[in-house]
Design an enzyme around this catalytic site. Structure first.
Site, PDB file in Angstrom:
ATOM      1  N   LEU A 201       0.832  -1.193   0.000  1.00  0.00           N
ATOM      2  CA  LEU A 201       0.000   0.000   0.000  1.00  0.00           C
ATOM      3  C   LEU A 201       0.872   1.252   0.000  1.00  0.00           C
ATOM      4  CD1 LEU A 201      -2.651  -1.151   2.633  1.00  0.00           C
ATOM      5  CD2 LEU A 201      -3.002  -0.932   0.163  1.00  0.00           C
ATOM      6  N   PRO A 202       0.297   2.412  -0.336  1.00  0.00           N
ATOM      7  CA  PRO A 202       1.076   3.655  -0.274  1.00  0.00           C
ATOM      8  C   PRO A 202       1.554   3.944   1.146  1.00  0.00           C
ATOM      9  CG  PRO A 202      -0.921   3.973  -1.586  1.00  0.00           C
ATOM     10  CD  PRO A 202      -1.035   2.623  -0.954  1.00  0.00           C
ATOM     11  N   GLY A 205       6.805   2.492   2.646  1.00  0.00           N
ATOM     12  CA  GLY A 205       8.263   2.479   2.554  1.00  0.00           C
ATOM     13  C   GLY A 205       8.825   1.765   1.338  1.00  0.00           C
ATOM     14  N   LYS A 206       8.020   1.561   0.294  1.00  0.00           N
ATOM     15  CA  LYS A 206       8.512   0.852  -0.894  1.00  0.00           C
ATOM     16  C   LYS A 206       9.642   1.621  -1.578  1.00  0.00           C
ATOM     17  CE  LYS A 206       4.574   0.633  -2.980  1.00  0.00           C
ATOM     18  NZ  LYS A 206       3.823   1.364  -1.925  1.00  0.00           N
ATOM     19  N   ASP A 332       8.807  -0.259  -9.283  1.00  0.00           N
ATOM     20  CA  ASP A 332       8.308   0.380  -8.063  1.00  0.00           C
ATOM     21  C   ASP A 332       6.866   0.830  -8.280  1.00  0.00           C
ATOM     22  OD1 ASP A 332       8.027   1.568  -5.634  1.00  0.00           O
ATOM     23  OD2 ASP A 332       9.400   3.235  -6.016  1.00  0.00           O
ATOM     24  N   CYS A 364       3.479  -2.328   6.865  1.00  0.00           N
ATOM     25  CA  CYS A 364       3.727  -1.399   7.970  1.00  0.00           C
ATOM     26  C   CYS A 364       2.628  -1.555   9.021  1.00  0.00           C
ATOM     27  CB  CYS A 364       3.767   0.037   7.453  1.00  0.00           C
ATOM     28  SG  CYS A 364       4.139   1.243   8.722  1.00  0.00           S
ATOM     29  N   GLU A 570      44.017  -1.546   4.692  1.00  0.00           N
ATOM     30  CA  GLU A 570      44.230  -0.849   3.428  1.00  0.00           C
ATOM     31  C   GLU A 570      44.377  -1.847   2.286  1.00  0.00           C
ATOM     32  OE1 GLU A 570      43.800   1.359   1.426  1.00  0.00           O
ATOM     33  OE2 GLU A 570      45.298   2.939   1.679  1.00  0.00           O
ATOM     34  N   HIS A 638      41.441   3.795   5.878  1.00  0.00           N
ATOM     35  CA  HIS A 638      42.526   4.153   4.974  1.00  0.00           C
ATOM     36  C   HIS A 638      41.913   4.722   3.692  1.00  0.00           C
ATOM     37  CE1 HIS A 638      45.245   1.822   7.600  1.00  0.00           C
ATOM     38  NE2 HIS A 638      44.198   1.031   7.737  1.00  0.00           N
TER      39      HIS A 638
END
Length: 707
Positions: A201-202, A205-206, A332, A364, A570, A638
């Site tokens: 759903l909107p 957090g997609k 998306d 969510c 390094e 480094h």
């Protein structure tokens, strides 16, 4: 008792040679290639390619199972002579023809020495009994014989290969093959490529997930792009957006999600060119109604348009994967119904059946997280510069419209063997089904490390070392006096900034309000369940002396947790360790030129020599750990380490990594946010013994091309 049983019980492991064979055995190393052709010419070949002379099976004596008996096995009347296909395994020497057996060779040699023709072989040097070519594997080759490289062919059958190729792990810089010398996923390996379809759903957090996924996969050198359906939806110049696409373009509109730096677009890549006017779309799009009514499932006209836009965007994604050199494409969109997801799945399989498909759903359940996501949406393109109170009401109506037809991932996908990942509250819970392929498994591991806890990540190089003073690369020298002064200033500055950050976060919590007021765009942190005072501060160094000494004052303070990591060492310069760039340019001109041409893919010669791709590979787990922990982190690294980590957090391109300016005395602060990151840069002021902030700092290319 059979002849074979007699041979195993009454003879030593190696059979007693005949007189002609003994003459051969008296010499040392064979000139193998000299008699191979003659032997094959005098050997009778059956129809199926095996020797007509019955070869002898291997000795049954368990003490020396590699020895070969040279006694002939009598033929049975009415039966075809035995061939290599129906005999026990016999190890042939390199001189033997694939169709010839050692006993056949012995027969041919006896015939030649008896005067049947050809040159005698008594003067031919042959190996001793311990070095006989018949006791060696078929892969061994005599010193004097030529090595003929194998011809690439289909060993399975005479018909072309029809099954897909193996889809195993591909890591640039760590794997290599004929079709992929750089380790990237080859265009031929379509089955190793991946289409990611977002679900949810909107305000779940997609886009946040897609941003981080693309950033991580691109940093790992897998070509990845986001194809956002909402970007196309917001433009209604024509029903089919592909009519506006330039020839050769893979994505008409900008990507739907980019890493925001300090709430704004990220700085321009140091080596990235600005688009020319020809790259811009000349058409003037006409806005259309984007209110909640447009997303009502009962609005048939809008539903058809949304479906068409989704398929059109998917076609762009498939073009990128199949024709554009891409490895991962991310679609998306909400894709909240079974009907939509099945249509997308079928469309992909109709275009390219071997492509991998992974559904990722973001769920969510945390009200604080949902509140933060909704507030973030109010500053997005659909509601930008609009009244926040009315925008919030309209957005909630839009979510209700989606909820009326929403079907989460689950039974349907499992019944149809569709792999998926379901993510709850941005990493709090992760479930997955049927993951196949290294990309899907790696993505699941990465997603499990997500968290939205407020924290800071600090990044700097060690203080000046004696090797730095002399211009030498690598090594394990100690700090100079200036380097020790830097370590003191670093400890004092970080301690002060840690206290300031704590006060600032508590003030933000006290001032946060919801619903938002006009001008309030910055969303609060949703993760407030943990007391800010409980946050630890980790200091991570390499295992090299100069890095450890820079952290010595943190080590003496019990309020800091110091740990040394070998993966932060390094970049290893191999046989060039301890040399200066001037010495390399003067004494190793070829290697110096190769590195200047392609620093990203260059690997230093010698034992342990590395390149930037090897550093990226060994820092993969470090990045996941930095994403996972909820505490503050200071990394004292480094030049190569800081370049690679900065490229990840700042979402820089692969061309930027090896040339990124990373001098001594710079300190960077990265604060993850729900919309991206907050970034600050500080420069060491040696006279004051303190750090001054550099306003508007942007990553740039180094002026020292050798570094």
């Amino acid at each position: 008792m059979s002849n074979q049983q007699k041979a195993s019980s009454s003879t030593p492991p190696r059979s007693i040679p005949t007189s002609s064979e003994q003459a051969i055995a008296n010499d040392s190393e064979p000139r193998t290639a000299s008699f191979d052709a003659t032997t094959l010419a005098t050997t009778t070949i059956t129809r199926d390619g095996a020797s007509a002379t019955p070869p002898t099976p291997t000795s049954l004596n368990g003490d020396n199972h590699n020895a070969v008996s040279h006694r002939s096995t009598p033929s049975h009347k009415g039966l075809a002579p035995p061939t290599l296909h129906n005999l026990p395994h016999v190890s042939l020497g390199p001189v033997a023809h694939p169709s010839a057996h050692p006993s056949s060779l012995a027969t041919a040699l006896r015939a030649l020495n008896d005067g049947s023709g050809g040159a005698p072989f008594r003067d031919f040097p042959t190996p001793s009994s311990n070095d006989s070519p018949y006791t060696k594997s078929i892969s061994s080759t005599a010193p004097g014989s030529p090595r003929i490289p194998p011809v690439r062919q289909n060993s399975g059958s005479q018909t072309p290969r029809v099954r897909p190729h193996a889809t195993t792990l591909s890591i640039p810089g760590m794997t290599r093959s004929l079709i992929s010398p750089d380790g990237k996923i080859a265009d031929r390996d379509v089955a190793a490529k991946l289409v990611i379809i977002m679900v949810g759903l909107p305000a779940r957090g997609k886009s946040y997930i897609t941003k981080k996924l693309r950033r991580y996969l691109s940093w790992q050198q897998h070509n990845t792009r986001i194809f956002n359906v909402g970007n196309r939806r917001r433009v209604a110049s024509l029903p089919s957006p592909t009519k506006h696409r330039r020839e050769g373009s893979m994505d008409m509109f900008p990507q739907g999600a980019t890493i925001l730096v300090n709430g704004a677009q990220p700085p321009e890549s140091p080596v990235q060119k600005k688009p020319s006017p020809l790259d811009q779309d000349d058409s003037t799009p006409k806005p259309m109604d984007q209110s909640a009514k447009f997303f009502d499932p009962n609005n048939e006209q809008a539903s058809r348009l949304r479906e068409e836009i989704a398929i059109d965007t998917l076609n762009e994604l498939l073009d990128y994967l199949i024709c554009g050199g891409g490895s991962v494409g991310i679609l998306d969109a909400t894709n909240s119904t079974i009907h939509r997801r099945q249509n997308l799945f079928d469309h992909i399989k109709a275009r390219e059946p071997k492509l991998g498909i992974l559904f990722i759903e973001s769920v969510c359940k945390n009200p604080n997280l949902l509140e933060a996501n909704m507030r973030l949406k109010l500053s997005g393109p659909d509601y930008k510069d609009k009244d926040p109170i009315k925008s919030l009401e309209d957005f909630k109506e839009r979510v209700k419209a989606y909820e009326s037809a929403y079907v989460p991932l689950g039974d349907y996908e499992e019944e149809h063997e569709m792999q998926y990942i379901k993510m709850t509250d941005v990493g709090k819970k992760l479930t997955h089904f049927g993951l196949g392929g290294f990309l899907s498994s790696g993505i699941a591991h990465y997603l499990s490390s997500f968290n939205l806890s407020p924290r800071q990540i600090w990044l700097t190089r060690h203080g000046q070392s004696f090797d730095n003073q002399l211009g030498k690369i690598g090594g394990n020298s100690e700090l100079t006096d200036r380097g020790h002064f830097y370590s003191v200033s670093l400890y004092e500055f970080i301690t002060k900034k840690r206290e300031e950050w704590l006060v600032e976060q508590k003030n933000k919590i006290a001032q946060s309000s919801f619903p938002p007021v006009p001008g309030d765009q910055s969303p609060p942190y949703p993760d407030l369940s943990r007391e800010l005072d409980e946050k630890n501060f980790c200091v991570w160094t390499s295992m090299l002396t100069r890095s450890i000494q820079t952290a010595q004052h943190f080590e003496a303070d019990e309020d800091y947790d110091v740990k040394n990591w070998e993966m932060l060492n390094e970049l290893n310069a191999g046989k060039f360790e301890g040399l200066t760039y001037e010495e390399i340019a003067r004494n190793h001109t070829g290697e110096y030129a190769k590195r200047q041409m392609d620093k990203l893919h260059y690997v230093y010669p010698g034992v342990g020599g590395e390149g930037y791709l090897q550093v990226i590979s060994r820092l993969r787990d470090m990045v996941r750990e930095m994403e996972r922990i909820k505490d503050h982190v200071l990394i004292i690294g480094h030049r190569s380490i800081c370049r690679v980590l900065m490229a990840y957090f700042m979402d820089l391109t692969t061309d930027d990594i090896a040339d990124l300016d990373m001098p001594l005395g710079m300190l960077y602060a990265i604060e993850p946010k729900p919309y991206g990151i907050e970034f600050h840069a500080y420069k060491y002021n040696e006279q004051k013994g303190w750090f001054d902030e550099v306003p508007g700092y942007k990553p740039a290319k180094t002026v020292d091309r050798s570094a």
